[in-house]
Design a protein around this motif. Structure first.
Motif, PDB file in Angstrom:
ATOM      1  N   SER A  16      -3.402  -3.525   7.568  1.00 27.72           N
ATOM      2  CA  SER A  16      -4.661  -3.188   6.724  1.00 27.72           C
ATOM      3  C   SER A  16      -5.835  -3.002   7.325  1.00 27.72           C
ATOM      4  O   SER A  16      -6.749  -2.555   6.725  1.00 27.72           O
ATOM      5  CB  SER A  16      -4.925  -4.576   5.684  1.00 27.72           C
ATOM      6  OG  SER A  16      -5.358  -5.564   6.601  1.00 27.72           O
ATOM      7  N   GLY A  18      -8.020  -5.036   8.471  1.00 33.46           N
ATOM      8  CA  GLY A  18      -8.809  -6.086   8.187  1.00 33.46           C
ATOM      9  C   GLY A  18      -8.609  -7.116   9.411  1.00 33.46           C
ATOM     10  O   GLY A  18      -8.162  -6.825  10.323  1.00 33.46           O
ATOM     11  N   ASP A  42      -0.683   3.045   1.326  1.00 35.33           N
ATOM     12  CA  ASP A  42      -1.825   3.673   0.450  1.00 35.33           C
ATOM     13  C   ASP A  42      -1.305   3.392  -0.759  1.00 35.33           C
ATOM     14  O   ASP A  42      -0.646   4.150  -1.294  1.00 35.33           O
ATOM     15  CB  ASP A  42      -2.226   4.996   0.752  1.00 35.33           C
ATOM     16  CG  ASP A  42      -3.089   5.628  -0.193  1.00 35.33           C
ATOM     17  OD1 ASP A  42      -3.742   4.704  -1.196  1.00 35.33           O
ATOM     18  OD2 ASP A  42      -3.363   6.919  -0.150  1.00 35.33           O
ATOM     19  N   GLN A  45      -5.786   1.474  -2.739  1.00 30.02           N
ATOM     20  CA  GLN A  45      -7.005   0.473  -2.421  1.00 30.02           C
ATOM     21  C   GLN A  45      -8.396   1.090  -2.068  1.00 30.02           C
ATOM     22  O   GLN A  45      -9.435   0.511  -2.125  1.00 30.02           O
ATOM     23  CB  GLN A  45      -6.573  -0.504  -1.227  1.00 30.02           C
ATOM     24  CG  GLN A  45      -6.212   0.628   0.208  1.00 30.02           C
ATOM     25  CD  GLN A  45      -4.912   0.813   0.243  1.00 30.02           C
ATOM     26  OE1 GLN A  45      -4.215   1.332  -0.575  1.00 30.02           O
ATOM     27  NE2 GLN A  45      -4.405   0.369   1.333  1.00 30.02           N
ATOM     28  N   GLU A  48     -12.474   3.685   0.936  1.00 28.36           N
ATOM     29  CA  GLU A  48     -13.277   3.148   2.016  1.00 28.36           C
ATOM     30  C   GLU A  48     -12.541   2.131   2.876  1.00 28.36           C
ATOM     31  O   GLU A  48     -12.569   1.842   4.117  1.00 28.36           O
ATOM     32  CB  GLU A  48     -14.295   2.218   1.115  1.00 28.36           C
ATOM     33  CG  GLU A  48     -15.547   1.286   1.948  1.00 28.36           C
ATOM     34  CD  GLU A  48     -16.070   0.433   1.064  1.00 28.36           C
ATOM     35  OE1 GLU A  48     -16.792  -0.577   1.727  1.00 28.36           O
ATOM     36  OE2 GLU A  48     -16.195   0.746  -0.023  1.00 28.36           O
ATOM     37  N   GLU A  49     -11.364   1.658   2.388  1.00 27.68           N
ATOM     38  CA  GLU A  49     -10.453   0.822   3.085  1.00 27.68           C
ATOM     39  C   GLU A  49      -9.582   1.537   4.057  1.00 27.68           C
ATOM     40  O   GLU A  49      -9.103   1.217   5.176  1.00 27.68           O
ATOM     41  CB  GLU A  49      -9.624  -0.130   2.374  1.00 27.68           C
ATOM     42  CG  GLU A  49     -10.347  -1.518   1.699  1.00 27.68           C
ATOM     43  CD  GLU A  49      -9.439  -2.173   1.033  1.00 27.68           C
ATOM     44  OE1 GLU A  49      -8.393  -2.610   1.767  1.00 27.68           O
ATOM     45  OE2 GLU A  49      -9.857  -2.712   0.013  1.00 27.68           O
ATOM     46  N   ILE A  53      -8.852   4.292   9.361  1.00 29.32           N
ATOM     47  CA  ILE A  53      -7.912   3.203   9.835  1.00 29.32           C
ATOM     48  C   ILE A  53      -6.887   3.565  10.856  1.00 29.32           C
ATOM     49  O   ILE A  53      -6.379   2.720  11.773  1.00 29.32           O
ATOM     50  CB  ILE A  53      -7.124   2.864   8.579  1.00 29.32           C
ATOM     51  CG1 ILE A  53      -6.567   1.205   8.685  1.00 29.32           C
ATOM     52  CG2 ILE A  53      -5.973   3.842   8.141  1.00 29.32           C
ATOM     53  CD1 ILE A  53      -6.171   0.632   7.626  1.00 29.32           C
ATOM     54  N   ASP A 184      -7.513  -8.617  -2.273  1.00 25.35           N
ATOM     55  CA  ASP A 184      -6.440  -7.614  -2.329  1.00 25.35           C
ATOM     56  C   ASP A 184      -6.533  -6.705  -3.349  1.00 25.35           C
ATOM     57  O   ASP A 184      -6.793  -6.905  -4.546  1.00 25.35           O
ATOM     58  CB  ASP A 184      -5.057  -8.277  -2.420  1.00 25.35           C
ATOM     59  CG  ASP A 184      -4.067  -7.449  -2.446  1.00 25.35           C
ATOM     60  OD1 ASP A 184      -3.614  -7.106  -1.429  1.00 25.35           O
ATOM     61  OD2 ASP A 184      -3.314  -7.090  -3.512  1.00 25.35           O
ATOM     62  N   ASN A 186      -5.694  -2.727  -5.021  1.00 32.31           N
ATOM     63  CA  ASN A 186      -4.778  -1.681  -5.134  1.00 32.31           C
ATOM     64  C   ASN A 186      -5.123  -0.942  -6.586  1.00 32.31           C
ATOM     65  O   ASN A 186      -6.161  -1.040  -7.018  1.00 32.31           O
ATOM     66  CB  ASN A 186      -3.286  -2.001  -5.168  1.00 32.31           C
ATOM     67  CG  ASN A 186      -2.887  -3.147  -6.136  1.00 32.31           C
ATOM     68  OD1 ASN A 186      -3.160  -3.113  -7.268  1.00 32.31           O
ATOM     69  ND2 ASN A 186      -2.301  -3.989  -5.737  1.00 32.31           N
TER      70      ASN A 186
END
Length: 407
Positions: A16, A18, A42, A45, A48-49, A53, A184, A186
């Motif tokens: 993720s 994180g 994907d 979420q 931004e997240e 990545i 969390d 989504n």
């Protein structure tokens, strides 16, 4: 330090970006001496997240990073059937986290098989439900894969320890010790745990909610929205044809503005403990209420009772991570039969956290004004009710005669 399992050569990690999964990448390489492939699902979420990545995963030590778009699959294959069934856990929770796990874990297995991995890994803690959901899917789809769950193996127990671990290895992270909430997100919802929520007597502060307005902040005017369904599928919003994914995104925006879909619940986890969480599901709450409004119109009492039973069973099954089972297949087959009549339009009003069904119509409507009217009618003979009541109450009449009644 001795290696934990020298037979593992390549592992696919549900990543993720994180704090936890950022630490897991180097930890796997150090403790299993294996190649780590990052897998990112994907499920809506948000940009931004997901931004940057892949680069983040590679800098953490992953050999590759696969980002898989699962939004349409998530909505069409998980959310829509759940709404047809009316699946809701403990009368409040619309299963935002639980609904996403089968589609994420399935895609993770597919990536593992494609890259020739011999193991899969997740960042779930040993206290929660998600470890069961992920590993039940792994068992159902690829039982030969080794499952690695670092939180059940390593000795780190706090955010600060994880931050120190990354700092020692010069791996950058946006996480900090001051981020007290576990979230969390989504396309269906966002969940919030931790912080003041760990005290069930403490009211959530404004810092908890991130997606929707509070009812106090919501507009002072009601907004009316029309949802159109075809055989249980959401096909139009306010008369405009949309995909179900587009419909959900539109409803999320509308619902968030009006503060609908917020809940604060103390739920029973599968592992035996209670947990307190706050959930925001604005679009889902509208979808759910509209579907129930249509159901009232087209289903008779036996069908409604059966749908309710199926919904409760499906909610428990989803919550417990049992999606890839024959029971789920049987449940959805029954749900599909009932959903075949869920065609029509429902008009709902949104006002300061409330969702009110204002009107509904369907070609399969069982409502008949000719029979239900309080005015004069030509189809119903009221005197016929006397014989019906006499037979309906016959058992009570016989019992009273045998026992003497109150006389």
């Amino acid at each position: 330090m001795s290696k934990l399992n020298t037979s593992v050569k390549k592992v696919v990690l549900a990543y993720s970006g994180g704090l936890d999964t950022s630490a897991i990448v180097p930890w796997l390489k150090e403790n299993y001496d294996c190649e780590v492939v990052a897998f990112v699902a994907d499920v809506g979420q948000g940009d931004e997240e997901l931004e940057g990545i892949e680069e983040k995963a590679l800098k953490s030590g992953a050999s590759a990073c696969y980002v898989v778009d699962l939004k349409d699959k998530f909505v069409n294959e998980l959310i829509a059937p759940a709404m047809q069934a009316g699946a809701i856990y403990e009368e409040q929770y619309l299963l935002g986290t639980a609904l996403a796990r089968p589609v994420i874990a399935e895609a993770q297995v597919q990536v593992a098989l494609e890259v020739g991995a011999d193991a899969v890994c997740h960042g779930c803690t040993g206290k929660g439900n998600d470890q069961v959901r992920f590993e039940s899917t792994f068992a159902a789809l690829a039982p030969h894969l080794t499952v690695i769950a670092p939180w059940r193996e390593w000795h780190m127990r706090s955010r600060q320890e994880l931050l120190d671990y990354l700092a020692e290895r010069n791996i950058k992270t946006t996480a900090s010790a001051t981020k007290i909430y576990s979230r969390d997100a989504n396309l269906w919802h966002i969940s919030h745990e931790g912080g003041e929520l760990e005290d069930p007597w403490q009211q959530p502060t404004d810092q908890v909610w991130t997606l929707s307005n509070s009812p106090q902040q919501a507009p002072d005017q009601q907004e009316v929205v029309e949802l159109t369904f075809d055989a249980g599928k959401l096909v139009a919003i306010n008369g405009t044809e949309v995909t179900q994914t587009e419909a959900l995104m539109a409803l999320n925006t509308i619902g968030a503005e009006h503060g609908v879909g917020r809940i604060d619940i103390v739920e029973n986890r599968l592992v035996g403990m209670k947990s307190r969480g706050c959930y925001e599901t604005p679009g889902g709450a509208i979808w759910y209420q509209a579907m129930r409004g249509l159901e009232e119109l087209v289903h008779d009492r036996p069908c409604q009772r059966l749908r309710h039973q199926l919904g409760q069973q499906l909610a428990d099954l989803l919550y417990d991570g049992q999606w890839f089972t024959p029971v789920r297949e049987a449940l959805l087959a029954s749900v599909a039969v009932l959903a075949s009549k869920l065609t029509g339009t429902v008009r709902v009003g949104l006002y300061k956290g409330n969702i009110t069904v204002l009107g509904r119509k369907s070609p399969y409507s069982l409502y008949s004004e000719a029979f239900a009217t309080f005015e004069q009618d030509e189809v119903y003979q009221q005197k016929d009710a006397a014989g019906f009541i006499r037979l309906f109450s016959l058992a009570s009449r016989i019992r009273a005669l045998k026992q003497g009644g109150l006389a």
